[in-house]
Structure formats: C-alpha cells, structure tokens
Write a protein that holds these residues in place. Structure first.
Motif, PDB file in Angstrom:
ATOM      1  N   SER A  40       0.835  -1.197   0.000  1.00  0.00           N
ATOM      2  CA  SER A  40       0.000   0.000   0.000  1.00  0.00           C
ATOM      3  C   SER A  40       0.868   1.244   0.000  1.00  0.00           C
ATOM      4  O   SER A  40       2.063   1.198   0.296  1.00  0.00           O
ATOM      5  CB  SER A  40      -0.907   0.018   1.235  1.00  0.00           C
ATOM      6  OG  SER A  40      -1.795  -1.084   1.248  1.00  0.00           O
ATOM      7  N   THR A 251      -3.596 -14.539   1.262  1.00  0.00           N
ATOM      8  CA  THR A 251      -3.420 -15.181  -0.038  1.00  0.00           C
ATOM      9  C   THR A 251      -2.330 -16.243  -0.071  1.00  0.00           C
ATOM     10  O   THR A 251      -2.328 -17.091  -0.964  1.00  0.00           O
ATOM     11  CB  THR A 251      -3.082 -14.128  -1.111  1.00  0.00           C
ATOM     12  OG1 THR A 251      -1.799 -13.541  -0.808  1.00  0.00           O
ATOM     13  CG2 THR A 251      -4.147 -13.057  -1.195  1.00  0.00           C
ATOM     14  N   TYR A 276       6.453  -7.034  -3.827  1.00  0.00           N
ATOM     15  CA  TYR A 276       5.601  -7.938  -4.591  1.00  0.00           C
ATOM     16  C   TYR A 276       6.105  -9.364  -4.445  1.00  0.00           C
ATOM     17  O   TYR A 276       7.151  -9.614  -3.856  1.00  0.00           O
ATOM     18  CB  TYR A 276       5.566  -7.504  -6.065  1.00  0.00           C
ATOM     19  CG  TYR A 276       5.176  -6.054  -6.225  1.00  0.00           C
ATOM     20  CD1 TYR A 276       3.913  -5.616  -5.845  1.00  0.00           C
ATOM     21  CD2 TYR A 276       6.078  -5.122  -6.710  1.00  0.00           C
ATOM     22  CE1 TYR A 276       3.558  -4.287  -5.954  1.00  0.00           C
ATOM     23  CE2 TYR A 276       5.732  -3.783  -6.826  1.00  0.00           C
ATOM     24  CZ  TYR A 276       4.466  -3.362  -6.448  1.00  0.00           C
ATOM     25  OH  TYR A 276       4.115  -2.044  -6.545  1.00  0.00           O
ATOM     26  N   SER A 308      -3.411 -17.237  -9.010  1.00  0.00           N
ATOM     27  CA  SER A 308      -2.981 -16.009  -9.688  1.00  0.00           C
ATOM     28  C   SER A 308      -2.755 -16.244 -11.172  1.00  0.00           C
ATOM     29  O   SER A 308      -2.976 -15.353 -11.999  1.00  0.00           O
ATOM     30  CB  SER A 308      -1.717 -15.457  -9.033  1.00  0.00           C
ATOM     31  OG  SER A 308      -1.949 -15.168  -7.665  1.00  0.00           O
ATOM     32  N   PHE A 320       3.701 -11.285  -9.027  1.00  0.00           N
ATOM     33  CA  PHE A 320       2.336 -10.812  -8.864  1.00  0.00           C
ATOM     34  C   PHE A 320       2.291  -9.878  -7.660  1.00  0.00           C
ATOM     35  O   PHE A 320       3.175  -9.888  -6.801  1.00  0.00           O
ATOM     36  CB  PHE A 320       1.375 -11.978  -8.604  1.00  0.00           C
ATOM     37  CG  PHE A 320       1.237 -12.952  -9.740  1.00  0.00           C
ATOM     38  CD1 PHE A 320       0.324 -12.729 -10.754  1.00  0.00           C
ATOM     39  CD2 PHE A 320       2.006 -14.102  -9.781  1.00  0.00           C
ATOM     40  CE1 PHE A 320       0.185 -13.629 -11.801  1.00  0.00           C
ATOM     41  CE2 PHE A 320       1.877 -15.013 -10.820  1.00  0.00           C
ATOM     42  CZ  PHE A 320       0.960 -14.773 -11.838  1.00  0.00           C
ATOM     43  N   GLY A 321       1.231  -9.074  -7.592  1.00  0.00           N
ATOM     44  CA  GLY A 321       0.961  -8.369  -6.352  1.00  0.00           C
ATOM     45  C   GLY A 321       0.617  -9.373  -5.265  1.00  0.00           C
ATOM     46  O   GLY A 321       0.219 -10.511  -5.557  1.00  0.00           O
ATOM     47  N   GLY A 323      -1.827  -9.686  -3.533  1.00  0.00           N
ATOM     48  CA  GLY A 323      -3.203 -10.137  -3.638  1.00  0.00           C
ATOM     49  C   GLY A 323      -3.473 -10.903  -4.911  1.00  0.00           C
ATOM     50  O   GLY A 323      -4.608 -11.296  -5.175  1.00  0.00           O
ATOM     51  N   GLU A 325      -2.519  -9.526  -7.945  1.00  0.00           N
ATOM     52  CA  GLU A 325      -2.647  -8.532  -9.011  1.00  0.00           C
ATOM     53  C   GLU A 325      -1.596  -8.764 -10.090  1.00  0.00           C
ATOM     54  O   GLU A 325      -0.456  -9.129  -9.800  1.00  0.00           O
ATOM     55  CB  GLU A 325      -2.500  -7.116  -8.444  1.00  0.00           C
ATOM     56  CG  GLU A 325      -3.587  -6.719  -7.454  1.00  0.00           C
ATOM     57  CD  GLU A 325      -3.313  -7.193  -6.038  1.00  0.00           C
ATOM     58  OE1 GLU A 325      -4.171  -6.942  -5.164  1.00  0.00           O
ATOM     59  OE2 GLU A 325      -2.265  -7.816  -5.799  1.00  0.00           O
ATOM     60  N   ARG A 326      -1.971  -8.478 -11.323  1.00  0.00           N
ATOM     61  CA  ARG A 326      -1.099  -8.740 -12.459  1.00  0.00           C
ATOM     62  C   ARG A 326      -0.455  -7.466 -13.014  1.00  0.00           C
ATOM     63  O   ARG A 326       0.655  -7.516 -13.548  1.00  0.00           O
ATOM     64  CB  ARG A 326      -1.896  -9.431 -13.569  1.00  0.00           C
ATOM     65  CG  ARG A 326      -2.574 -10.708 -13.116  1.00  0.00           C
ATOM     66  CD  ARG A 326      -3.439 -11.304 -14.220  1.00  0.00           C
ATOM     67  NE  ARG A 326      -2.632 -11.714 -15.356  1.00  0.00           N
ATOM     68  CZ  ARG A 326      -2.006 -12.883 -15.445  1.00  0.00           C
ATOM     69  NH1 ARG A 326      -2.088 -13.749 -14.455  1.00  0.00           N
ATOM     70  NH2 ARG A 326      -1.300 -13.192 -16.512  1.00  0.00           N
ATOM     71  N   ARG A 327      -1.138  -6.363 -12.961  1.00  0.00           N
ATOM     72  CA  ARG A 327      -0.628  -5.114 -13.541  1.00  0.00           C
ATOM     73  C   ARG A 327       0.141  -4.339 -12.471  1.00  0.00           C
ATOM     74  O   ARG A 327      -0.449  -3.814 -11.523  1.00  0.00           O
ATOM     75  CB  ARG A 327      -1.763  -4.260 -14.097  1.00  0.00           C
ATOM     76  CG  ARG A 327      -2.517  -4.929 -15.233  1.00  0.00           C
ATOM     77  CD  ARG A 327      -3.595  -4.005 -15.798  1.00  0.00           C
ATOM     78  NE  ARG A 327      -4.407  -4.680 -16.787  1.00  0.00           N
ATOM     79  CZ  ARG A 327      -4.116  -4.760 -18.076  1.00  0.00           C
ATOM     80  NH1 ARG A 327      -3.010  -4.189 -18.528  1.00  0.00           N
ATOM     81  NH2 ARG A 327      -4.920  -5.380 -18.916  1.00  0.00           N
ATOM     82  N   LEU A 328       1.454  -4.288 -12.619  1.00  0.00           N
ATOM     83  CA  LEU A 328       2.319  -3.648 -11.616  1.00  0.00           C
ATOM     84  C   LEU A 328       3.163  -2.573 -12.293  1.00  0.00           C
ATOM     85  O   LEU A 328       4.370  -2.489 -12.102  1.00  0.00           O
ATOM     86  CB  LEU A 328       3.208  -4.701 -10.946  1.00  0.00           C
ATOM     87  CG  LEU A 328       2.476  -5.910 -10.347  1.00  0.00           C
ATOM     88  CD1 LEU A 328       3.455  -6.944  -9.835  1.00  0.00           C
ATOM     89  CD2 LEU A 328       1.538  -5.475  -9.227  1.00  0.00           C
ATOM     90  N   GLU A 352       7.326  -7.406 -14.493  1.00  0.00           N
ATOM     91  CA  GLU A 352       6.144  -8.251 -14.687  1.00  0.00           C
ATOM     92  C   GLU A 352       6.015  -8.749 -16.117  1.00  0.00           C
ATOM     93  O   GLU A 352       5.446  -9.812 -16.374  1.00  0.00           O
ATOM     94  CB  GLU A 352       4.871  -7.475 -14.323  1.00  0.00           C
ATOM     95  CG  GLU A 352       4.670  -6.245 -15.199  1.00  0.00           C
ATOM     96  CD  GLU A 352       3.267  -5.661 -15.087  1.00  0.00           C
ATOM     97  OE1 GLU A 352       2.323  -6.361 -15.433  1.00  0.00           O
ATOM     98  OE2 GLU A 352       3.159  -4.495 -14.692  1.00  0.00           O
TER      99      GLU A 352
END
Length: 608
Positions: A40, A251, A276, A308, A320-321, A323, A325-328, A352
């Motif tokens: 965050s 996760t 990440y 993921s 990955f993030g 959580g 997430e794919r777009r970093l 990524e």
C-alpha cells in the motif's frame, strides 16, 4: 537538502503482521509504514522522503544510549534507552496479532513505553502523511482519541501516552515514565469514511495490554511448529521470522522485501519496488521454511500461484501483487526525493512483463517437495503441473532476462536452461510416482537435449567451468545454484572449479557480486549481492570445505545489523547496506547456508 538526516539502513528494525510492515529506527522513529498491505501507499514514509514522508517518533528528551532486541521468536521489538544519569526505559513496538487475523487483522501498530529505572521524560511526535507524502491528513479529536483522514486512508490514534494537536496535521506530546509504569500508543488503520462516520471504536488501555499478550502468544504458537537447533539457531530463527513477516496471510503470497526504492548504488537508476511476490524468491522462501518445519507456507504459496495464474501456464507471470494482481506498472513519486536524495521513489515493477524461464523449474521443485511431504495433486493441479512442464519443454531454447532480470537484450542464460531441465526432471519423477506416465518419454527426450546443450554451449572446456550464458564466458553467481536441483553434484570437479572461478572473478572484499555489471543495461555500480555470498557458503560447505565456508560466512554476517537483519546488497567501500530491507532472498539464503554447514559438520565425526 541535508542527506545526513537519513540514518543508515542498518539503523532500522522491522515489524510486521503478515499484512503490513514498518521500519523503526534506533531513535524510536517509525520512518516507514504501509497499511493495510505491505504494498500500500505509505502513511509514514520519511525513509524515502525526510521532509514530506511523515513519521512517528517516541524518544527520551535527554541524551541516551540505545540497545535493542526482539523478544524471543517474535517480531516484537524492544528498544532500551539508557540515560547518562543511569535512568532507563524501554520502547516496545509491534503489529498486534490474533487468532483469525489471517482474514480479520487488527491492522494496528502498538507502541508501549516502560519505565525500568528512575524517571525518564519522553517526547512524542506523530506526523502521518498519506499516499507517499502527497496528503497531509486532517486530524480531529474525538472524545479521548484522534482520527487522521485524507483521501481513502485513515488512522485512529489512541492510548494513554498523552498527545495534543500541534496543528490540524500533526500530534505532539510529552510524558514521564517512572520505574514500573507503562503507557500505550495505538495506531489503527481504517478507511477514512468509517472513521468519519464514527464506525470505529478506540480500544481501551486494558484491551491494548491484552492485545500485546495475544501477539506474543501468536508468535510463540507459530514458532512451536519449527524445528531449529544447533550452533546457527539464532540466525536461522531470525531469518525464518523475517520471511514469515513478509508473507501475506490472506493469499499465501510472499513479498520479496518490505520497502521500495532503497538504492542498490549511491547514484544511478538502480532502485526498485520489491513489495511484490516473485515466483523465484517465493519458491526459495518456501523451500527454506519447509526445511525448518514450517509446512503450511508451502501449501499457501502453491495455491496462490495456481490462483494467480488462473490455473494455466499461459497466464503465469514472474511476479504478482501480494493479492494476485497482475498489472504492476512502474511509475515515479514526485513528492518524495528518495533515500538520501539520490533517486526518485519508484512504485510498481516493470519486470512483470519479462520472460524468465527459471520460474518453471522453481514451481516444479515446489510441486515435488510438496508431493514428498505426502501430498498428491488432484486433477486440476496435475493439469497445471503438466502445462508448466510442457511450457519449459517448449520455451527452453529461447533467450530470456535471466534470474537477475537484466534489462538489456535477452540471453541464453545457463541457469535458466538448467531450471527448464529441472522442470522436466521433476515432472518426470512426479509422473512416475503418480502413475501418470503418458508424457514421460517425450519429456525425457527434451530433458536430455537440454543437458547436452548446457554441457556443450554453457561450459567453457578450456577453463573447465560453467559460464553465464551461451556465447558469454563471464562468470555469474547464479551458477552456484546448479547443484540445488540436481543438475550437477556439489562435489563434481566441474562444480568445484566453477565455484572457485566465481569466487575469484566476482569477489569484492570477501563478498560476491552477482555478475560483472558492465553490460546489464543500467547505470551506476551496484554493491555486493549478499544472497550470492551465502550461496557460496552453501557450495563450499557441501564440497566439504568447511573452513572456507566459515571464513566467508563470518565475513558476510558482518553485513547484517545488530538484529541480524540484512538488506539486498552491501557497499564494501562505505561499509553500509544497500538496497531494499529486509530482503527475503538474503535471509532465505542465510538459512540455506547454515543448514548446509550444520549438515556437513554433523557428518564430520562419522567420516573420521
């Protein structure tokens, strides 16, 4: 700008709750904290922006010396202040933990001041700054506590430590602690709208005391699952606990580090966001924790990767993030000047989109180890495994960015090829064990083809050593990993020569660099890479060169701080840490090195 204000990275301690993380300086200041997740935006970010980043400091008013430690097998930090007049007090810092906190965490930093001897006057400054220093929060008093809100972030600040509003953006205060007294400061993260609507209650002081006991009990319960003994146990415990703190409980993801943008070189562009979950680093982490008896982390991360990647090798990324997430996407934060003003603060990570072939071998290594613990993959997981093995078989001959994510032209890295070999080798072993031998003959053919290619093109017959990449005869510390997947034995003469060549060519004042960084597409000279130095210790130990292993180990341990915390790299000239901190890869490599030394030392009497 006065860069002398920035403490050395080694001055910081680390606290976490498997959701969020914070760094606490020797001066009692939280200079880095991201909530509600480790990736965050910061609510205290002075670590990478001294003037605007925000902080929370509790420290004696008078001159004092500092010592600190973690309470046994926890991430509860105890800082002891000894005044020149002999008076003494402690500051205890932690994220509070509880049973069920995996999905319902307290999301709370707890700071406790204890009087030990005499009377000690403290000053308190609470200067929150949201969204990487871009938002000065609006602070309001509500009854006996404060709320700080701005954007979508909010903090509830309470306790009996005695603070007042300095102005609408900061809190300040003073208190005196006498022997036997305790005072509490609680900082809880909540959404700004919930705080504004009065939906969050401040916990009373007696509940804060109870939450502290819950936290100690939680860590004790987790530690009881481990099996860590022997002469290196203290180092191994600390590293295992650091790795646990970097995990994301909901996760099963594991972050590579707790920070972003701590530079790997004093000048240049070598600063990255490591908050990440890298497939490679996380697999290494799981391997290390499993060796110490912590098995649930392996299952959590295995399921995280499968989810993921949507259960498909085609959707797999190298990171990955936390959580999933794919777009970093990478971007710079203009509000903060960066650590010591050297470089801008970076969030996101463009790696990524890179192709790194080693991930297939790492995931198959994880699957094999999980199976060896007595588990059998169901139909869906076996399909995912099969796709991973087939992807390695299909892609192994392509160039990639390699384990070091080089941003220049892709190469045929030897370590990447070997990890594709490992994916096929583990796939074959799993298929035979499970009676699923449909693809074994085809996989065996490709596995053997990879070995021939590596031994012909990835080996310098003149020197008798493995090399960085096909057509590139330089040494690369990643070659020290070749025995970990069984491609070559540690005591194979080729591996012994390779180990010695790496030690000779990449040595920098008793530490190792990753490679000769003259063509990796980046400016500035990075420091010695601490994980590589621990890999060298591991190789030397398994080669029965224990005296040499101990020599290197003792030198590398000097790169840690007083709490046995390590960064990513080390400036051998300045004698200072470089890079993100604490770095998971360094700590898991320390575990592997100590496991190797302990194992070979145990064998020595039997071999005499």
């Amino acid at each position: 700008m006065n860069t002398d204000q920035y403490p050395p990275i080694a001055d910081y301690a680390y606290i976490a709750d498997c959701h969020s993380a914070a760094l606490v300086s020797k001066s009692g200041s939280i200079d880095w904290c991201c909530m509600p997740r480790i990736d965050s935006a910061s609510c205290f970010g002075r670590l990478v922006g001294w003037r605007r980043g925000g902080y929370c400091r509790i420290a004696p008013l008078k001159d004092h010396s500092v010592s600190r430690r973690y309470l046994d097998h926890t991430l509860i930090l105890q800082t002891t202040f000894l005044l020149d007049d002999g008076c003494e007090a402690r500051l205890i810092d932690c994220f509070t933990m509880r049973e069920g906190g995996e999905h319902h965490p307290y999301q709370q930093i707890l700071r406790i001041i204890e009087g030990v001897k005499g009377s000690v006057d403290f000053s308190i400054d609470i200067v929150p700054r949201f969204d990487y220093g871009s938002v000065k929060p609006w602070i309001r008093r509500i009854d006996d506590h404060f709320i700080a809100i701005g954007g979508n972030d909010g903090l509830l600040i309470s306790g009996d430590i005695g603070c007042n509003m300095k102005h609408r953006h900061d809190l300040t205060g003073n208190c005196t602690l006498k022997e036997g007294q305790r005072k509490y400061l609680s900082i809880i993260y909540r959404r700004s709208e919930d705080l504004d609507d009065g939906l969050v209650e401040a916990p009373p002081v007696d509940e804060l005391a109870d939450r502290f006991e819950q936290t100690a009990k939680w860590w004790s319960g987790w530690a009881a699952k481990g099996n860590i003994q022997g002469p290196y146990a203290e180092y191994m415990w600390r590293s295992a606990i650091v790795l646990k703190g970097l995990s994301h409980a909901p996760t099963g993801a594991i972050a590579a580090a707790a920070t972003t943008s701590l530079p790997e070189a004093p000048v240049g562009s070598r600063n990255w966001d490591y908050r990440y979950s890298w497939i490679r680093d996380s697999c290494f982490t799981v391997r290390s924790l499993t060796e110490l008896g912590f098995h649930s982390e392996a299952e959590g991360f295995r399921r995280f990767v499968e989810r993921s990647a949507a259960g498909s090798a085609e959707e797999l990324q190298i990171l990955f993030g936390v959580g999933g997430e794919r777009r970093l996407n990478e971007s710079n934060i203009s509000e903060l000047e960066g650590y010591r003003g050297a470089q801008p603060v970076r969030i996101g990570n463009a790696a990524e989109v890179q192709q790194q072939l080693d991930v297939y071998g790492e995931l198959l290594d994880l699957a094999w180890r999980w199976h060896a613990l007595g588990h059998s993959p169901d139909t869906d997981y076996w399909e995912f495994i099969t796709e991973l093995v087939n992807a390695a078989a299909r892609l192994w001959a392509e160039p990639d960015q390699g384990i070091w994510e080089m941003r220049g032209e892709p190469r045929h890295f030897v370590q990447s090829k070997v990890m594709c070999w490992a994916a096929l080798n583990y796939g074959i072993r799993l298929a035979k064990d499970l009676g699923r031998e449909k693809s074994v003959a085809e996989w065996t053919k490709v596995r053997d083809e990879i070995r021939r290619a590596v031994e012909e093109k990835g080996y310098d017959s003149q020197r008798g050593v493995f090399i960085q990449a096909f057509g590139h005869k330089k040494m690369d510390a990643a070659l020290l990993l070749l025995p970990t997947v069984g491609f070559v034995d540690y005591q194979d003469e080729r591996m012994i020569r390779t180990t010695d060549a790496i030690w000779k060519d990449l040595k920098e004042k008793n530490f190792l660099r990753r490679y000769q960084a003259d063509d990796d597409g980046l400016d500035g000279k990075e420091g010695a890479f601490l994980a590589c130095s621990f890999w060298l210790v591991e190789c030397l130990a398994y080669q029965k060169r224990l005296d040499e292993a101990h020599e290197v180990f003792q030198q590398v341990m000097k790169a840690g701080n007083d709490l046995y915390l390590f960064s990513e790299e080390y400036d051998t000239e300045a004698g200072e840490m470089l890079g993100n901190f604490p770095q998971g890869l360094t700590h898991l490599s320390l575990i592997a090195a100590t496991v190797a030394m302990a194992a070979m030392e145990a064998k020595q009497p039997q071999e005499r």
